[in-house]
Design a protein around this motif. Structure first.
Motif, PDB file in Angstrom:
ATOM      1  N   VAL A   1       0.831  -1.205   0.000  1.00  0.00           N
ATOM      2  CA  VAL A   1       0.000   0.000   0.000  1.00  0.00           C
ATOM      3  C   VAL A   1       0.868   1.257   0.000  1.00  0.00           C
ATOM      4  O   VAL A   1       0.585   2.229  -0.714  1.00  0.00           O
ATOM      5  CB  VAL A   1      -0.952  -0.001   1.217  1.00  0.00           C
ATOM      6  CG1 VAL A   1      -1.650   1.348   1.350  1.00  0.00           C
ATOM      7  CG2 VAL A   1      -1.981  -1.115   1.082  1.00  0.00           C
TER       8      VAL A   1
ATOM      9  N   THR B   1      -5.389   6.149   1.454  1.00  0.00           N
ATOM     10  CA  THR B   1      -6.734   6.154   2.015  1.00  0.00           C
ATOM     11  C   THR B   1      -7.740   6.203   0.880  1.00  0.00           C
ATOM     12  O   THR B   1      -7.410   6.639  -0.236  1.00  0.00           O
ATOM     13  CB  THR B   1      -6.939   7.346   2.979  1.00  0.00           C
ATOM     14  OG1 THR B   1      -8.209   7.208   3.622  1.00  0.00           O
ATOM     15  CG2 THR B   1      -6.878   8.669   2.255  1.00  0.00           C
TER      16      THR B   1
ATOM     17  N   LYS C   1      -8.360  -1.170  -1.023  1.00  0.00           N
ATOM     18  CA  LYS C   1      -8.143  -2.153   0.044  1.00  0.00           C
ATOM     19  C   LYS C   1      -9.270  -2.169   1.073  1.00  0.00           C
ATOM     20  O   LYS C   1      -9.600  -3.228   1.612  1.00  0.00           O
ATOM     21  CB  LYS C   1      -6.807  -1.880   0.740  1.00  0.00           C
ATOM     22  CG  LYS C   1      -5.582  -2.166  -0.122  1.00  0.00           C
ATOM     23  CD  LYS C   1      -5.509  -3.627  -0.516  1.00  0.00           C
ATOM     24  CE  LYS C   1      -4.269  -3.918  -1.333  1.00  0.00           C
ATOM     25  NZ  LYS C   1      -4.199  -5.344  -1.752  1.00  0.00           N
ATOM     26  N   VAL C   2      -9.841  -1.009   1.367  1.00  0.00           N
ATOM     27  CA  VAL C   2     -10.931  -0.978   2.351  1.00  0.00           C
ATOM     28  C   VAL C   2     -12.123  -1.804   1.879  1.00  0.00           C
ATOM     29  O   VAL C   2     -12.611  -2.674   2.614  1.00  0.00           O
ATOM     30  CB  VAL C   2     -11.328   0.467   2.704  1.00  0.00           C
ATOM     31  CG1 VAL C   2     -12.636   0.490   3.488  1.00  0.00           C
ATOM     32  CG2 VAL C   2     -10.226   1.138   3.510  1.00  0.00           C
TER      33      VAL C   2
ATOM     34  N   GLY D   1      -8.975   3.956  -1.086  1.00  0.00           N
ATOM     35  CA  GLY D   1      -8.620   3.191  -2.272  1.00  0.00           C
ATOM     36  C   GLY D   1      -9.316   1.845  -2.293  1.00  0.00           C
ATOM     37  O   GLY D   1     -10.366   1.673  -1.657  1.00  0.00           O
TER      38      GLY D   1
ATOM     39  N   THR E   1      -8.011   3.546   6.996  1.00  0.00           N
ATOM     40  CA  THR E   1      -7.020   3.789   5.951  1.00  0.00           C
ATOM     41  C   THR E   1      -6.753   2.525   5.131  1.00  0.00           C
ATOM     42  O   THR E   1      -7.069   1.403   5.560  1.00  0.00           O
ATOM     43  CB  THR E   1      -5.690   4.259   6.544  1.00  0.00           C
ATOM     44  OG1 THR E   1      -5.085   3.170   7.270  1.00  0.00           O
ATOM     45  CG2 THR E   1      -5.881   5.448   7.473  1.00  0.00           C
ATOM     46  N   GLU E   2      -6.141   2.709   3.985  1.00  0.00           N
ATOM     47  CA  GLU E   2      -5.733   1.581   3.138  1.00  0.00           C
ATOM     48  C   GLU E   2      -4.686   0.712   3.831  1.00  0.00           C
ATOM     49  O   GLU E   2      -4.682  -0.514   3.664  1.00  0.00           O
ATOM     50  CB  GLU E   2      -5.174   2.114   1.814  1.00  0.00           C
ATOM     51  CG  GLU E   2      -6.208   2.727   0.905  1.00  0.00           C
ATOM     52  CD  GLU E   2      -7.116   1.676   0.289  1.00  0.00           C
ATOM     53  OE1 GLU E   2      -6.706   1.010  -0.676  1.00  0.00           O
ATOM     54  OE2 GLU E   2      -8.241   1.524   0.780  1.00  0.00           O
TER      55      GLU E   2
END
Length: 387
Positions: free
Chosen positions: A20, A27, A31-32, A29, A246-247
């Motif tokens: 990441v 943030t 991945k969340v 992006g 956050t990511e």
């Protein structure tokens, strides 16, 4: 010092976070949503909303359920303060229901008695937050029946319980609740450093929580009060918060979830070994309800104070002096000064106070070795004997 809990980080976790850091998004992006999908799929829920802490998840869960000024939220006294504070954040009033003396969870019978009285007094709760203490699920079927009868909403505070099961199904499927909340604090079963998640099967609740976690701002034209001025346009349609994950946290969470089942299985091995090694001591071992498969975030013993010559505090301090990082989960919320100023008295919830006066959390984490566990048991024997 052997801690009571500790994160388990491997190279795959580190690589996920580094990936990441080298990406375009730290943030907001990809991945969340990937982490949300992993958790939702694992527990069997339709929707998942990742946030920066379980406390934030509890707050937006209460707001999504419409909790507000003049409403009541009930929860258990034996929990972290956030399970109660989330009601106060919404302007609601808070009350408590005493615990079951075997599971240490909110007692369904005590809840029923209190509901019967509240119905007569016309002060029923709008939301009940049940807490799966130590990772063992509450009696959700009984609580679900009461929720339908008395018309309250149910939030499962499963901060201790990801990976656990109730009636053979993963905690978090919301079969008997409206929303379930998980914690990913470093001492929990899986970690994102700090972080939390709310899961639900209700699309409207999910949409509301999604809005609340990010300032109440939407970029969806269907949620706006007018046609967008252009592709840059957004609207604040509610009063929300900056509760986003956050990511970096989400990437760690995705990696950790790959080992969740192994983590919980290891905790069960350690608990079984504790049970065997401690069986002859003057303590009460944790009891597991046959309908449950605990996440085993904590392994809590209770001292049989009438059978030993040392006080609760003396045993606790002796363990600390011997290098065992024991803890106590939890000081009953209603005894905190902030809540006593509301009128609560220690004696209001006798089972919770009896638990508090005897409980000690022994080290329990997936990286605990058998040699370390032997040291814990030896130290406990010494502490109980007064050596």
């Amino acid at each position: 010092m052997i801690p009571y809990g500790k994160q388990d980080i491997n190279q795959a976790d580190i690589d996920a976070v580094l990936g990441v850091l080298r990406s375009d998004f730290l943030t907001q992006g990809p991945k969340v949503p990937a982490f949300e999908q992993v958790v939702a799929s694992h527990v069997g829920a339709e929707h998942a909303l990742a946030v920066n802490s379980a406390t934030s998840a509890l707050h937006i869960a209460c707001l999504a359920l419409g909790l507000g000024q003049g409403d009541w939220l009930w929860t258990t006294p034996v929990t972290f303060v956030a399970s109660a504070n989330c009601g106060l954040y919404c302007g609601a009033k808070v009350d408590f229901v005493d615990i079951d003396p075997e599971t240490y969870n909110l007692c369904p019978r005590a809840l029923e008695v209190k509901l019967e009285r509240a119905a007569k007094e016309k002060c029923l709760p709008k939301v009940v937050v049940v807490v799966h203490l130590c990772g063992q699920p509450c009696n959700m079927e009984a609580i679900g029946i009461l929720a339908k009868k008395y018309g309250f909403k149910v939030i499962e505070d499963a901060s201790h319980a990801i990976g656990g099961k109730y009636q053979g199904e993963f905690i978090g499927n919301c079969r008997y609740s409206d929303i379930t909340v998980f914690s990913f604090h470093p001492v929990k079963i899986v970690t994102t450093a700090e972080g939390g998640m709310a899961v639900t099967n209700d699309a409207n609740l999910a949409d509301k929580m999604n809005l609340l976690r990010s300032h109440g701002i939407t970029r969806e034209p269907t949620h706006m009060t007018q046609e967008p001025d252009g592709p840059w346009y957004y609207q604040q349609v509610d009063l929300g918060f900056n509760y986003r994950m956050t990511e970096l946290q989400a990437a760690l969470g995705v990696s950790q979830m790959e080992r969740l089942d192994a983590f919980v299985a290891r905790r069960h091995q350690l608990a079984t070994r504790y049970d065997r090694l401690l069986v002859d001591l003057p303590i009460l071992l944790p009891w597991q309800h046959p309908d449950s498969y605990s996440g085993l975030h904590l392994y809590v013993i209770r001292l049989k104070l009438g059978s030993i010559r040392r006080s609760h505090r003396e045993v606790f301090e002796s363990l600390r002096e011997q290098g065992i990082g024991v803890n106590l989960h939890y000081i009953p919320v209603h005894t905190q000064p902030y809540y006593q100023a509301m009128g609560f008295q220690a004696e209001d919830f006798p089972q919770s106070m009896a638990y508090y006066q005897e409980a000690i959390s022994l080290p329990m984490f997936q990286g605990l070795t058998e040699n370390q566990q032997d040291d814990v048991v030896s130290a406990l024997r010494n502490a109980l004997a007064g050596e």
